[in-house]
Design a protein around this motif. Structure first.
Motif, short mmCIF file in Angstrom:
data_model
loop_
_atom_site.label_atom_id
_atom_site.label_comp_id
_atom_site.label_asym_id
_atom_site.label_seq_id
_atom_site.Cartn_x
_atom_site.Cartn_y
_atom_site.Cartn_z
N ALA A 60 0.83 -1.21 0.00
CA ALA A 60 0.00 0.00 0.00
C ALA A 60 0.86 1.26 0.00
N LYS A 61 1.94 1.23 0.78
CA LYS A 61 2.84 2.38 0.81
C LYS A 61 3.52 2.59 -0.53
N GLY A 88 1.99 2.10 -3.30
CA GLY A 88 0.95 2.46 -4.26
C GLY A 88 0.25 1.28 -4.90
N GLU A 89 0.32 0.11 -4.28
CA GLU A 89 -0.29 -1.09 -4.86
C GLU A 89 -1.26 -1.71 -3.86
#
Length: 301
Positions: A262-263, A265-266
């Protein structure tokens, strides 16, 4: 509640959890190995082989003459005693669900059965196996559609499944580096050792991640070449399936990988299964195994 009563309650809960884990492991390992329809070598070492299972069950697309190819990578903490045979019932289960299946063997620990993996041999083998797979599948499993390939792996095999999908993110000097992402539909990692930093702190599988990379001294140097949590975002659809009662590879390891994604960008899917431990994910008689098959189907079809 008096302290002694609390202690008894905690002790009973611990004993119950241990009994449940033992029963799950016994069930998963109670199935006889299932012989493949074909076996092909991708190298000269006896462990450099892939077993193929032809699709047997009903197809999700009845008019399609080919089936998605599911690559299965077994676990066992990268240690020698645990070879691909223990996951053959799971491979056969997927074949009965209509998938073409490739069960990959690879080099693990050497003479000492307590030592995890070989550096760099374990990684050499997974890269070589996946590179050779399209041609080998065409020759030995013509029903397979390599354009619909999903990689799944359990535990240490879950780590390797995530790793083969991230080879294009490896340092450029890595011998396994790919200039572009592998042509995969997705990855379904089952209770994966997905974050080496967290796994090391928790001493998952008795120091296995340090052993895999050659020891504590080499760990920091080699971690960027091996740790999926440092190889993000992959751009490849990824789902983690994790039992919430797993005490072998605890839930926090999968959650840490998902947070790292998540960090970066996924979005990584995480399917958490209540009251499920480590082994039902590959046990054909467990409900959790049916959930795994559905997660694979969502990416494959």
């Amino acid at each position: 509640m008096p302290d002694d009563a609390v202690a008894r309650e905690h002790g009973a809960a611990g004993a119950s959890a241990a009994a449940a884990r033992a029963a799950e492991e016994k069930s998963a390992f109670s199935h006889a190995p299932v012989a493949p329809d074909a076996t092909a070598a991708y190298g000269d070492h006896p462990d450099q082989v892939i077993d193929f299972y032809a699709p047997q069950g009903p197809r999700s697309l009845p008019d399609d003459s080919s089936a998605p190819l599911v690559v299965v990578i077994h676990g066992g903490a990268w240690r020698a005693p645990y070879d691909r045979r223990h996951i053959t019932p799971f491979a056969a289960f997927l074949a009965r669900r209509g998938f073409a299946v490739a069960n990959v063997e690879y080099r693990r620990g050497e003479d000492d059965p307590t030592v995890a993996g070989r550096w760099p041999d374990t990684f050499d083998d997974l890269a070589a196996a996946l590179d050779a797979l399209p041609a080998l599948a065409a020759a030995h499993l013509p029903q397979a559609d390599p354009r619909r390939t999903v990689v799944t792996g359990h535990s240490a095999g879950g780590h390797l499944a995530l790793w083969v999908a991230a080879r294009h993110l490896l340092p450029a000097d890595a011998p396994w580096f790919l200039a572009r992402p592998a042509p995969l539909r997705g990855v379904v990692a089952l209770a994966p050792i997905a974050d080496f930093g967290v796994a090391a702190k928790l001493d998952v599988c008795s120091g296995a991640v340090h052993q895999l990379l050659g020891g504590e001294v080499e760990f920091a140097e080699r971690q960027p070449y091996a740790d999926p949590a440092l190889l993000l975002p992959t751009g490849i659809a990824t789902t983690l399936v994790q039992g919430r009662a797993d005490t072998v590879v605890p839930e926090i390891v999968a959650e840490s990988y998902a947070d790292a994604a998540a960090k970066a960008g996924e979005v990584v899917g995480v399917t958490l299964l209540a009251d499920v431990g480590h082994f039902p994910l590959i046990d054909p008689v467990a409900d959790a195994c049916a959930v795994v098959a559905e997660e694979i189907a969502q990416l494959a079809w």
